[in-house]
Design a protein around this motif. Structure first.
Motif: not given
Length: 415
Positions: A106-123
């Motif tokens: 689950p996402i809460e188990k992570f310390d860091i979320l690193h998004l790559h690229e910009s205009y992506i549906l769902g971001y």
């Protein structure tokens, strides 16, 4: 640290330029330094039988997950695009990335979320979800935030749609990673604070210890130079400038071999028409020991060493590249480059000056003149330049990003 990278495409997909390879290198280096790394991506560009050294794919029958990739110390979850044809034709990705939670953590188990690229549906949904769970968010645009290459109707659509999409995730970013000074200014213009932006280049390119042979013969040509263009065959990448320069060179009686290798994004038709009109020999899908223009399909990443080593000079004509790995890749295999001043990597490269001709972007005359100067310098080819002499190593770049992650977590713990 527990790190989650999210990117719309990832190796073994090889039709989306250098970004997936750069993220692959970063994630791999972070895992090698002992961190728990997971990548969520879409299934764009992967297919049964696809291979990439270092990744073992396990194909899934799940309606939402196409495959799970296993690498040393990390996992890659390939989420199905709901409308694959949009990814294939228009680079619109429709994966529901949160579907990957049940196959990783689950996402809460992570310390860091690193998004790559910009205009992506769902971001937008992903960023809001992460903030609600107390996860710090970083963003690497990779040149996609405000690219100055859109034209006509596409330019108008991006001017309208991009700010709407940006509002959904941009305010939640705690740290931005710019590849060059130009990209730093773009991020600032979108409202980010100065202190949140860090200029960190891509690391030196990496390839398999035993490169994969080329899937076609590439015979040497002794009586004329071979120029090479690697990457997407599109006007936005400057291929029209290369074609004009090559036609002018040919008309002056200076024959050569020009090779394009990459996915067609509307540029093959332009090349075909211009080359046929000039009466220049034209070949598609293979290479002969003869002058003329050749178009080859994209090849796996680990075949690239053989491609660069078969050419005399690599052409990098793009009018805009926030970084541009092709330059560093070519130099690392001893092949000189002609590159426009629009490449952000030039801020960071450490390579012999005589191995590069730097010209203005969108200038066919300057490209032709550089090709004339370089065509007689086949002897310039050097022994392979060690990667770390060109750009920082993978571990060095990973260390810089990890330091920024840690500062974010320290700040959060004090709030």
């Amino acid at each position: 640290m527990r790190i989650l990278h999210v990117i719309p495409y990832f190796p073994p997909a090889h039709s989306y330029g250098g970004v997936p390879e750069a993220v692959y290198s970063l994630a791999q280096a972070q895992a090698e330094l002992g961190h728990d790394v997971v990548v969520w991506t879409s299934d764009a560009g992967i297919q049964l039988g696809a291979e990439r050294e270092g990744i073992t794919l396990e194909w899934q029958t799940d309606s939402h997950i196409r495959a799970i990739g296993k690498m040393a110390g990390m996992r890659v979850i390939y989420v199905r695009n709901r409308w694959p044809f949009l990814a294939e034709r228009f680079k619109v990705f429709t994966a529901d990335y949160l579907r990957a939670e049940t196959f990783s953590a689950p996402i809460e188990k992570f310390d860091i979320l690193h998004l790559h690229e910009s205009y992506i549906l769902g971001y937008g949904r992903l960023a809001r979800w992460a903030v609600g769970k107390g996860v710090a968010i970083c963003h690497s645009p990779h040149g996609s935030l405000l690219p100055p290459v859109h034209r006509s109707i596409k330019k108008a659509l991006h001017a309208w749609i991009d700010p709407l999409l940006r509002r959904k995730w941009f305010p939640y970013i705690s740290a931005f990673f710019a590849l060059c000074k130009n990209e730093r200014e773009q991020i600032l213009s979108c409202g980010a604070s100065v202190d949140s932006i860090h200029i960190i280049p891509h690391s030196a390119p990496s390839f398999a210890a035993s490169p994969i042979p080329l899937p076609f013969d590439f015979p040497p040509l002794d009586n004329a130079p071979t120029f090479l263009c690697v990457g997407r065959i599109a006007i936005a990448k400057g291929i029209d400038i290369v074609v004009k320069a090559f036609v002018d060179l040919w008309k002056k009686g200076q024959s050569a071999r020009l090779v394009f290798c990459g996915p067609d994004e509307g540029g093959v038709g332009l090349i075909t028409d211009a080359i046929n009109a000039a009466g220049i020999p034209f070949f598609q899908g293979y290479i002969e020991n003869a002058v003329g223009v050749y178009i080859l399909p994209p090849i796996p990443h680990d075949c690239l060493p053989g491609l660069y080593e078969s050419a005399d000079i690599t052409l990098c004509p793009s009018p805009y590249e926030s970084f541009g790995l092709t330059v560093a890749e070519s130099l690392s295999f001893g092949t000189p480059v002609i590159v426009t001043a629009a490449y952000g990597c030039l801020e960071h490269l450490s390579a012999p000056e005589e191995m590069m001709e730097i010209i203005p972007p969108n200038d066919a005359r300057a490209m032709r003149a550089a090709m004339e100067r370089m065509r007689w310098k086949k002897e310039l080819r050097r022994e392979k330049i060690r990667n770390h002499d060109i750009l920082p190593s993978q571990s060095a770049i990973a260390g810089q990003t990890l330091s920024i992650y840690q500062n974010l977590l320290k700040h959060r713990s004090h709030v």
